[in-house]
Design a protein around this motif. Structure first.
Motif, PDB file in Angstrom:
ATOM      1  N   ALA A   1       0.837  -1.210   0.000  1.00 13.50           N
ATOM      2  CA  ALA A   1       0.000   0.000   0.000  1.00 13.50           C
ATOM      3  C   ALA A   1       0.867   1.253   0.000  1.00 13.50           C
ATOM      4  CB  ALA A   1      -0.923  -0.001   1.213  1.00 13.50           C
TER       5      ALA A   1
ATOM      6  N   PHE B   1      -2.448   2.419  -2.678  1.00 14.52           N
ATOM      7  CA  PHE B   1      -3.865   2.081  -2.526  1.00 14.52           C
ATOM      8  C   PHE B   1      -4.291   2.260  -1.071  1.00 14.52           C
ATOM      9  CE2 PHE B   1      -1.531  -1.989  -2.644  1.00 14.52           C
ATOM     10  CZ  PHE B   1      -1.903  -2.560  -1.450  1.00 14.52           C
TER      11      PHE B   1
ATOM     12  N   GLN C   1      -7.452   0.679   0.276  1.00  7.58           N
ATOM     13  CA  GLN C   1      -8.338  -0.365   0.796  1.00  7.58           C
ATOM     14  C   GLN C   1      -8.071  -1.673   0.064  1.00  7.58           C
ATOM     15  OE1 GLN C   1     -10.646   0.301   3.296  1.00  7.58           O
ATOM     16  NE2 GLN C   1     -11.025  -1.877   3.380  1.00  7.58           N
ATOM     17  N   VAL C   2      -8.098  -2.767   0.804  1.00  8.59           N
ATOM     18  CA  VAL C   2      -7.937  -4.096   0.218  1.00  8.59           C
ATOM     19  C   VAL C   2      -9.276  -4.800   0.286  1.00  8.59           C
ATOM     20  CG1 VAL C   2      -6.740  -6.308   0.386  1.00  8.59           C
ATOM     21  CG2 VAL C   2      -5.525  -4.196   0.927  1.00  8.59           C
TER      22      VAL C   2
ATOM     23  N   ALA D   1      -7.044  -3.613   5.425  1.00 12.04           N
ATOM     24  CA  ALA D   1      -7.656  -4.848   4.928  1.00 12.04           C
ATOM     25  C   ALA D   1      -8.759  -5.338   5.872  1.00 12.04           C
ATOM     26  CB  ALA D   1      -6.588  -5.915   4.757  1.00 12.04           C
TER      27      ALA D   1
ATOM     28  N   LEU E   1      -3.704  -9.281  -4.732  1.00 14.07           N
ATOM     29  CA  LEU E   1      -4.541  -8.409  -3.915  1.00 14.07           C
ATOM     30  C   LEU E   1      -5.516  -7.682  -4.831  1.00 14.07           C
ATOM     31  CD1 LEU E   1      -1.807  -6.637  -1.731  1.00 14.07           C
ATOM     32  CD2 LEU E   1      -3.253  -8.562  -1.056  1.00 14.07           C
TER      33      LEU E   1
ATOM     34  N   VAL F   1      -7.534  -4.339  -4.786  1.00 10.70           N
ATOM     35  CA  VAL F   1      -7.431  -3.109  -4.003  1.00 10.70           C
ATOM     36  C   VAL F   1      -8.241  -1.980  -4.622  1.00 10.70           C
ATOM     37  CG1 VAL F   1      -5.141  -3.739  -3.194  1.00 10.70           C
ATOM     38  CG2 VAL F   1      -5.352  -2.318  -5.218  1.00 10.70           C
TER      39      VAL F   1
END
Length: 113
Positions: free
Chosen positions: A18, A23, A25-26, A57, A110, A112
């Motif tokens: 991140a 990013f 948010q996961v 996350a 991931l 994201v």
């Protein structure tokens, strides 16, 4: 329960990604786990939920992708499926099988925002 420390390691990987990729948010985490990795999948799911609370996350869904166990039989010089550590070669019965796959756990992908 070493799955807790594994889940903490996954969170560290997520946070590092991140920071470097920007990013916030996961949504989904895909973990590849081999049958020889010594990871209890249900314990990993529980620990993942606990560790991800109050993180980027916190609402992430965990998807576990099972990878096959693989080995190299020194007796018959073949790549063979392996279901357990120190098991016999399914082709010749030899116990001289070196594990070449299925003993790892890694973050595969991931999703994201």
């Amino acid at each position: 329960m070493h799955e807790m420390s594994l889940a903490e390691g996954v969170l560290q990987i997520i946070e590092d990604a991140a920071r470097s990729q920007g990013f916030r948010q996961v949504r989904t985490v895909w973990l590849e786990i081999g049958p020889l990795a010594g990871v209890e999948k249900e314990a990993m799911r529980f620990c993942f939920e606990v560790v991800m609370r109050d993180s980027i996350a916190h609402e992430a869904r965990l998807e576990i992708v099972e990878t096959p166990g693989q080995g190299w039989c020194m007796q018959c010089a073949s790549s063979v499926p392996v279901a357990e550590l120190f098991g016999a070669c399914p082709q010749c019965g030899s116990h001289q099988v070196q594990v070449t796959g299925g003993n790892e756990m890694r973050v595969k992908e991931l999703e994201v925002e």
